[in-house]
Design a protein around this motif. Structure first.
Motif, PDB file in Angstrom:
ATOM      1  N   SER A 134       6.996 -12.373  -4.340  1.00 61.18           N
ATOM      2  CA  SER A 134       5.927 -11.464  -3.948  1.00 61.18           C
ATOM      3  C   SER A 134       5.973 -10.172  -4.749  1.00 61.18           C
ATOM      4  N   TRP A 136       4.939  -6.246  -4.248  1.00 57.54           N
ATOM      5  CA  TRP A 136       4.654  -5.290  -3.183  1.00 57.54           C
ATOM      6  C   TRP A 136       4.217  -3.954  -3.771  1.00 57.54           C
ATOM      7  N   THR A 138       4.129  -0.233  -3.447  1.00 60.87           N
ATOM      8  CA  THR A 138       4.786   0.815  -2.669  1.00 60.87           C
ATOM      9  C   THR A 138       3.813   1.937  -2.313  1.00 60.87           C
ATOM     10  N   ASN A 141       1.358  -0.031   0.444  1.00 62.45           N
ATOM     11  CA  ASN A 141       2.037  -0.801   1.492  1.00 62.45           C
ATOM     12  C   ASN A 141       1.373  -2.148   1.765  1.00 62.45           C
ATOM     13  N   ILE A 143       0.999  -6.415   0.047  1.00 68.53           N
ATOM     14  CA  ILE A 143       1.403  -7.398  -0.945  1.00 68.53           C
ATOM     15  C   ILE A 143       0.242  -7.580  -1.913  1.00 68.53           C
ATOM     16  N   GLU A 146       1.341 -13.267  -4.535  1.00 65.19           N
ATOM     17  CA  GLU A 146       2.495 -14.116  -4.297  1.00 65.19           C
ATOM     18  C   GLU A 146       2.353 -15.383  -5.115  1.00 65.19           C
TER      19      GLU A 146
END
Length: 188
Positions: A134, A136, A138, A141, A143, A146
């Motif tokens: 995945s 992510w 930051t 917040n 995803i 994937e």
């Protein structure tokens, strides 16, 4: 009354090709995907969480999708996600987020990590646990994407496939690899 934002999501879901045998379908694919998107965006972390969320919100869901046969079981949802290509699911969620996330920040740092999906192993059928890599955000917040690892491979081969799906301009990528962390600017 159906909102324009949800209408566009449902239109996108209706474009998904349903790989199941039409004679065995109880819950339409757009229904399962819509329930899953809504539940996941509300914090569902497991197949059971998705089902519980759907049961609680069944009246609201009936305004948008067909829940006349009840809500799908956790095993039905799990099977759908085992046959849908993760890249297709990732593209769909990105489309939904991009069109409905008006205050989305530019990606500065993207964390890449692989995980084993709990409940995806079936010893009786000799099915290995599913491995997913995945990306992510930051800053937001969420995803970003994937990719499922190949059954005879590992995270290292899936990472380039995942990076190819993402907009990486000016982003720093960090990759969790076991007990150490590597950070680099991915060449565009």
């Amino acid at each position: 009354m159906e909102s324009p934002a949800l209408s566009s999501v449902i239109d996108s879901l209706n474009q998904f090709n349903d790989p199941r045998d039409p004679k065995k379908i109880i819950h339409p694919l757009p229904t399962i995907l819509f329930i899953s998107i809504c539940a996941i965006f509300c914090g569902a972390n497991s197949w059971e969480d998705i089902v519980m969320w759907a049961e609680v919100h069944k009246k609201w869901l009936s305004k948008y999708v067909d829940v006349s046969n009840g809500t799908p079981s956790y095993s039905t949802i799990r099977r759908i996600f085992m046959i849908i290509k993760p890249a297709c699911w990732g593209a769909l969620t990105q489309k939904v987020l991009s069109s409905h996330h008006s205050n989305k920040k530019a990606e500065v740092h993207i964390s890449i990590d692989g995980k084993t999906l709990r409940g995806s192993k079936c010893a009786a059928k000799d099915i290995r646990a599913m491995q997913i890599v995945s990306a992510w955000s930051t800053e937001n917040n969420i995803i970003l994407g994937e990719v499922k690892t190949d059954s005879k491979s590992n995270e290292v081969t899936a990472i380039p496939l995942l990076l190819a799906l993402l907009d990486l301009e000016d982003a720093t990528i960090s990759i969790g690899c076991g007990s150490f962390l590597t950070t680099s600017n991915y060449p565009i």
